[in-house]
Design an enzyme around this catalytic site. Sequence first.
Site, PDB file in Angstrom:
ATOM      1  N   LYS A  58       0.828  -1.211   0.000  1.00 10.83           N
ATOM      2  CA  LYS A  58       0.000   0.000   0.000  1.00 10.83           C
ATOM      3  C   LYS A  58       0.863   1.263   0.000  1.00 10.83           C
ATOM      4  CE  LYS A  58      -2.172  -1.152   3.868  1.00 10.83           C
ATOM      5  NZ  LYS A  58      -1.728  -2.506   4.228  1.00 10.83           N
ATOM      6  N   ARG A  62      -9.641  -0.040   8.446  1.00 11.61           N
ATOM      7  CA  ARG A  62      -9.167  -1.390   8.730  1.00 11.61           C
ATOM      8  C   ARG A  62     -10.247  -2.233   9.401  1.00 11.61           C
ATOM      9  NH1 ARG A  62      -3.462  -0.135   8.684  1.00 11.61           N
ATOM     10  NH2 ARG A  62      -2.201  -2.031   8.783  1.00 11.61           N
ATOM     11  N   ARG A 118      11.463  -7.144   5.103  1.00 10.25           N
ATOM     12  CA  ARG A 118      11.396  -5.727   5.456  1.00 10.25           C
ATOM     13  C   ARG A 118      11.913  -5.500   6.876  1.00 10.25           C
ATOM     14  NH1 ARG A 118       5.639  -2.683   5.147  1.00 10.25           N
ATOM     15  NH2 ARG A 118       5.382  -3.311   7.306  1.00 10.25           N
ATOM     16  N   ARG A 171      11.238  -1.633  12.272  1.00  8.88           N
ATOM     17  CA  ARG A 171       9.897  -1.636  12.857  1.00  8.88           C
ATOM     18  C   ARG A 171       9.738  -2.796  13.828  1.00  8.88           C
ATOM     19  NH1 ARG A 171       5.218  -0.420   8.474  1.00  8.88           N
ATOM     20  NH2 ARG A 171       4.109  -1.699   9.995  1.00  8.88           N
ATOM     21  N   ARG A 221      -0.519 -10.001  12.975  1.00 10.40           N
ATOM     22  CA  ARG A 221      -1.107  -8.963  12.116  1.00 10.40           C
ATOM     23  C   ARG A 221      -1.891  -9.578  10.967  1.00 10.40           C
ATOM     24  NH1 ARG A 221       4.235  -6.235  10.830  1.00 10.40           N
ATOM     25  NH2 ARG A 221       3.110  -4.879   9.385  1.00 10.40           N
TER      26      ARG A 221
HETATM   27  P1  ATP Z   1       1.696  -1.945   4.663  1.00  9.00           P
HETATM   28  O1  ATP Z   1       2.927  -2.741   4.770  1.00  9.00           O
HETATM   29  O2  ATP Z   1       0.790  -2.473   3.549  1.00  9.00           O
HETATM   30  O3  ATP Z   1       1.943  -0.509   4.530  1.00  9.00           O
HETATM   31  P2  ATP Z   1       1.245  -2.470   7.519  1.00  9.00           P
HETATM   32  O4  ATP Z   1       0.157  -3.333   8.103  1.00  9.00           O
HETATM   33  O5  ATP Z   1       2.608  -2.990   7.583  1.00  9.00           O
HETATM   34  O6  ATP Z   1       0.841  -2.144   6.035  1.00  9.00           O
HETATM   35  P3  ATP Z   1       0.766   0.150   8.695  1.00  9.00           P
HETATM   36  O7  ATP Z   1      -0.401   0.503   7.840  1.00  9.00           O
HETATM   37  O8  ATP Z   1       1.949   0.961   8.647  1.00  9.00           O
HETATM   38  O9  ATP Z   1       1.336  -1.268   8.420  1.00  9.00           O
HETATM   39  O10 ATP Z   1       0.185   0.049  10.220  1.00  9.00           O
HETATM   40  C1  ATP Z   1       1.006  -0.383  11.292  1.00  9.00           C
HETATM   41  C2  ATP Z   1       0.165  -0.607  12.556  1.00  9.00           C
HETATM   42  O11 ATP Z   1      -0.497   0.618  12.941  1.00  9.00           O
HETATM   43  C3  ATP Z   1      -0.988  -1.624  12.423  1.00  9.00           C
HETATM   44  O12 ATP Z   1      -0.556  -2.941  12.600  1.00  9.00           O
HETATM   45  C4  ATP Z   1      -1.933  -1.136  13.540  1.00  9.00           C
HETATM   46  O13 ATP Z   1      -1.520  -1.559  14.808  1.00  9.00           O
HETATM   47  C5  ATP Z   1      -1.788   0.370  13.490  1.00  9.00           C
HETATM   48  N1  ATP Z   1      -2.819   0.966  12.608  1.00  9.00           N
HETATM   49  C6  ATP Z   1      -2.591   1.591  11.423  1.00  9.00           C
HETATM   50  N2  ATP Z   1      -3.741   1.984  10.861  1.00  9.00           N
HETATM   51  C7  ATP Z   1      -4.734   1.602  11.706  1.00  9.00           C
HETATM   52  C8  ATP Z   1      -6.156   1.687  11.688  1.00  9.00           C
HETATM   53  N3  ATP Z   1      -6.801   2.248  10.664  1.00  9.00           N
HETATM   54  N4  ATP Z   1      -6.843   1.181  12.732  1.00  9.00           N
HETATM   55  C9  ATP Z   1      -6.220   0.617  13.754  1.00  9.00           C
HETATM   56  N5  ATP Z   1      -4.896   0.485  13.842  1.00  9.00           N
HETATM   57  C10 ATP Z   1      -4.144   0.962  12.832  1.00  9.00           C
HETATM   58 MG    MG Z   2       2.332   1.147   5.271  1.00 12.74          MG
END
Ligand code: ATP
Ligand code: MG
Length: 189
Positions: free
Chosen positions: A14, A89, A128, A134, A145
């Site tokens: 994303k 989400r 990653r 992270r 997750r």
């Molecule tokens: P990507 O790799 O596709 O960018 P990702 O799941 O690695 O996605 P982020 O979108 O950066 O990661 O989100 C990291 C964390 O932040 C999530 O695991 C969650 O705990 C929190 N978070 C982010 N957005 C939301 C949301 N809309 N509602 C609740 N928690 C969120």
């Molecule tokens: Mg992201």
Amino acid sequence: MKNLVIFGAPGSGKGTQSDILVAKYGFDHISTGDVLRAEIKAGTELGNTAKGYIDNGQLIPDSLMVDILAATYDALPKTKGVIFDGFPRTIPQAEALKAMLAERGTAVHAMLELNVPDEMLMERLINRGKTSGRADDNEETIAKRLGVYHSQTSPLIEWYEKEGIRNSVQGYGSLEEINAKLCAVIDAL
Ligand code: ATP
Ligand code: MG
């Protein structure tokens, strides 16, 4: 003005695809993950609360997340359009986004879904984790997750299908290939 939701599991790309779309179309970009990580880095109260959830692979509670999203959205210039990355989400978040945009006289115009099999997501995120720094990119938290994605987030696929704005794109192959598919959807809006 287009409002786009970029949707997919953790590690689906994303953020990567959003950056390419921002460069090409001049959209504003809201990444809730980036917003939360910035709060953590700044050591704010919100950041401290968020860290507990994120490090454990959980979602931040909807009520808190919806307020953060609205404040972030209202602070943007909003000229060409906005990409929502990482939000919604959950179904309550999708409903809140719909209501928030309706109050402001607009709507989500398309949901762009990046489709990637779990085995690939796992591999990408473990990789990653070697450089991202992270705390949530480790095997145990990644598995949590992905579980949270399947139970709480993936029901949004059907939700957006019913809204009539779901567009599913294969999220693997070259970045250019994936991006071309997203652009085809955007250009047809
Ligand atoms: P990507 O790799 O596709 O960018 P990702 O799941 O690695 O996605 P982020 O979108 O950066 O990661 O989100 C990291 C964390 O932040 C999530 O695991 C969650 O705990 C929190 N978070 C982010 N957005 C939301 C949301 N809309 N509602 C609740 N928690 C969120
Ligand atoms: Mg992201």
